[in-house]
Structure formats: C-alpha cells, structure tokens
Motif scaffolding. Structure first.
Motif, PDB file in Angstrom:
ATOM      1  N   THR A 121       0.817  -1.209   0.000  1.00 44.54           N
ATOM      2  CA  THR A 121       0.000   0.000   0.000  1.00 44.54           C
ATOM      3  C   THR A 121       0.856   1.266   0.000  1.00 44.54           C
ATOM      4  N   PRO A 126       0.602  -0.696  -8.531  1.00 45.05           N
ATOM      5  CA  PRO A 126      -0.758  -1.257  -8.531  1.00 45.05           C
ATOM      6  C   PRO A 126      -0.965  -2.278  -7.403  1.00 45.05           C
ATOM      7  N   THR A 127      -2.097  -2.168  -6.705  1.00 44.38           N
ATOM      8  CA  THR A 127      -2.366  -3.021  -5.543  1.00 44.38           C
ATOM      9  C   THR A 127      -3.504  -4.007  -5.758  1.00 44.38           C
ATOM     10  N   ARG A 128      -4.252  -3.869  -6.854  1.00 45.96           N
ATOM     11  CA  ARG A 128      -5.443  -4.715  -7.021  1.00 45.96           C
ATOM     12  C   ARG A 128      -5.083  -6.194  -7.161  1.00 45.96           C
ATOM     13  N   ARG A 129      -3.998  -6.460  -7.881  1.00 45.77           N
ATOM     14  CA  ARG A 129      -3.541  -7.834  -8.062  1.00 45.77           C
ATOM     15  C   ARG A 129      -2.051  -7.870  -7.731  1.00 45.77           C
ATOM     16  N   ARG A 155       1.375  -9.462 -12.347  1.00 41.05           N
ATOM     17  CA  ARG A 155       0.913  -8.791 -11.131  1.00 41.05           C
ATOM     18  C   ARG A 155       2.095  -8.110 -10.434  1.00 41.05           C
ATOM     19  N   THR A 156       1.789  -7.147  -9.577  1.00 41.90           N
ATOM     20  CA  THR A 156       2.819  -6.541  -8.742  1.00 41.90           C
ATOM     21  C   THR A 156       3.440  -7.624  -7.861  1.00 41.90           C
TER      22      THR A 156
END
Length: 286
Positions: A121, A126-129, A155-156
């Motif tokens: 965070t 990007p945090t969604r995935r 993904r991150t």
C-alpha cells in the motif's frame, strides 16, 4: 472441550500497532507459542504480560507442533506469535494451523500488522492484483526457477529480503526481469521508515556502493502484458509453421484446434494458417 488456537498479529516495528484484542488474548491464554522467545519477551514485558511462553519455530515445528496440539486437545488455549507481523506468513505457523484442523481444534485469527500489505500500500504501484513470494529460495536451482516464473508475472510482485543479501538479489532481479519500477520499503512503521521509489537498475547500482540497513520489502512492477505478447510472437516466428502445428498436435489437439492455437499465437486468422498449410503441403506433394 478442546482449547482454541489463536493466531495473533504482532507489531512489525511500532509497538503501538498491536491491537487491544491481541493484548487481551495474550494475557488470557494458557500458553504463548513464540517464534523467538528472546525477542517476544521484550514485547510481553513492555505490556506487562506474564503468560508462559514456549518456542515454536522452523526447526521444531513438527515435534513441538504435535505437543501443542496435545495441549489444545487437553483443553488449553494457545496463542501463536511470530517475531513480527502475522503468524503463518513466511513462518512455520501454517504447519500448526494444518495440524489443528486435522485434529478438529478450533482456530481463529486476530489480525493486525503485516509487512507485505503495509509495503504494497505504501509502494505507489498497482495493488489490485499482487504476487507474494516472501524470501526467494536459498538453493540456487530453486531460486532460478522462481526467478524464471517471475519474469512473466504480470501482477505486482512483493518480496522480502535481508540487508546483507539485498545487493545480490537486486542484481539477479535486474538480470532476469529486466529493468522495472521498484519501491524498496525498509524500517516499516518505525521512526526512520523509508519508501525508496526507484528502478531495478538504479537500485542495483546504488546498493553496490551503499550498505543496506534494516529488513527490506521489495515491491516490483509486474511484467508488461503487451511486451510479453510481442516477445512471444517473435519467438513463434522463429518456428516453421509445421513445427508450430506439431507442438499442439503432440500435446493432444486435433488439426483444427492446433490451427486455431497457432493462429492466436501468430496474431493472424485461422483462415490464413489454413491457406499457408495448404500451400506448403501442395509444394511438398510436387
């Protein structure tokens, strides 16, 4: 009646991040199973908690785990804590949870701080995935296999790393993944908390000259889907059409399914693949 197994989150730096619920539970259980009792006694002393502790860590997780389950079945309540963060995340707590379920022992979680989510965070990526890998394997072969998988991870990516290994790991990541955006989070929740937003190339060069301090969480940009797609199509272009078809047919596809898959790989229509095959087969019949 059996006792309950409590998985209790502890602070990852700032002691004020512990919850009232965790403190109450630690005071009231019969036993606290701690990853490192020498480290955890500081936490308990700070909050005036006198509950007996026992060690539960990577090197005794099976033998001690069975002993703890016996105590739970005898009616004792047990809290599990790690050195910092959530039990079971990159520590042996997961083995005890598995044993508890197999023995029909009630399990509950008292959530709180977790370095993985805190860094994610904070990263600005990007945090969604996201993909959490914890520490990379120390065995060279296993490490290379994981790095190879991460090359195509869109993904991150979140990794943990110790300061004395940071420079080497950054070099390996740069070599395998190519240059990507990166946030290095260190000293999370502490006075000197830092989120170093950079790239793998810049970070690798920086830590070749500078000594890393504090446990680090690396949050790395995922692979570019379009770039991966272009590279994949380029690799297929190196195959002859016959070789490409044979890959799918040998995997169990019929001719029609293989043509559809080859067309998708090469970014053309199935009709184009059909026409090219007819043309090649026609030439081979002459």
């Amino acid at each position: 009646m059996t006792g309950t197994l409590y998985l209790c989150a502890t602070p990852i730096g700032n002691l004020e991040d512990i919850t009232f619920r965790v403190l109450e539970t630690l005071r009231n259980v019969d036993v606290i199973a701690a990853e490192d009792t020498r480290n955890s006694i500081k936490l308990l002393n700070h909050f005036g908690i006198k509950t007996p502790m026992t060690s539960y860590h990577e090197f005794n997780k099976f033998e001690k785990g069975r002993q703890l389950i016996e105590q739970l079945l005898a009616g004792k309540s047990i809290a599990v804590i790690t050195d910092a963060g959530m039990p079971g995340i990159s520590d042996p707590g997961e083995e005890l949870v598995k044993m508890a379920y197999e023995a029909d022992v009630p399990v509950t979680v008292l959530p709180g701080a977790c370095a993985c989510v805190t860094a994610l965070t904070l990263s600005g990526l990007p945090t969604r995935r996201f993909c959490f890998e914890a520490f990379l394997p120390s065995v060279k072969k296993e490490r290379l296999e994981v790095l190879k998988e991460l090359k195509e991870e869109t993904r991150t990516i979140v990794l943990y790393e110790a300061p004395h290994r940071l420079s080497k790991t950054l070099s390996e990541l740069l070599l395998t993944l190519g240059d990507r955006h990166l946030t290095i989070c260190r000293e999370l929740t502490k006075k000197h908390e830092e989120a170093f937003r950079t790239t793998l190339s810049e970070a690798s060069a920086y830590y070749e000259e500078q000594e890393a301090k504090g446990e680090c969480v690396l949050v790395i940009e995922g692979a570019d889907k379009e770039k991966l797609r272009r590279e994949e199509q380029e690799s297929y272009a190196e195959l002859s059409l016959k070789e490409h078809m044979e890959r799918y047919i040998s995997a169990g596809m019929n001719r029609k399914e293989a043509m559809k898959a080859v067309a998708a790989d090469r970014g053309v229509s199935k009709r184009d693949i059909y026409a090219l095959l007819l043309e090649q087969e026609g030439r081979s019949d002459r």
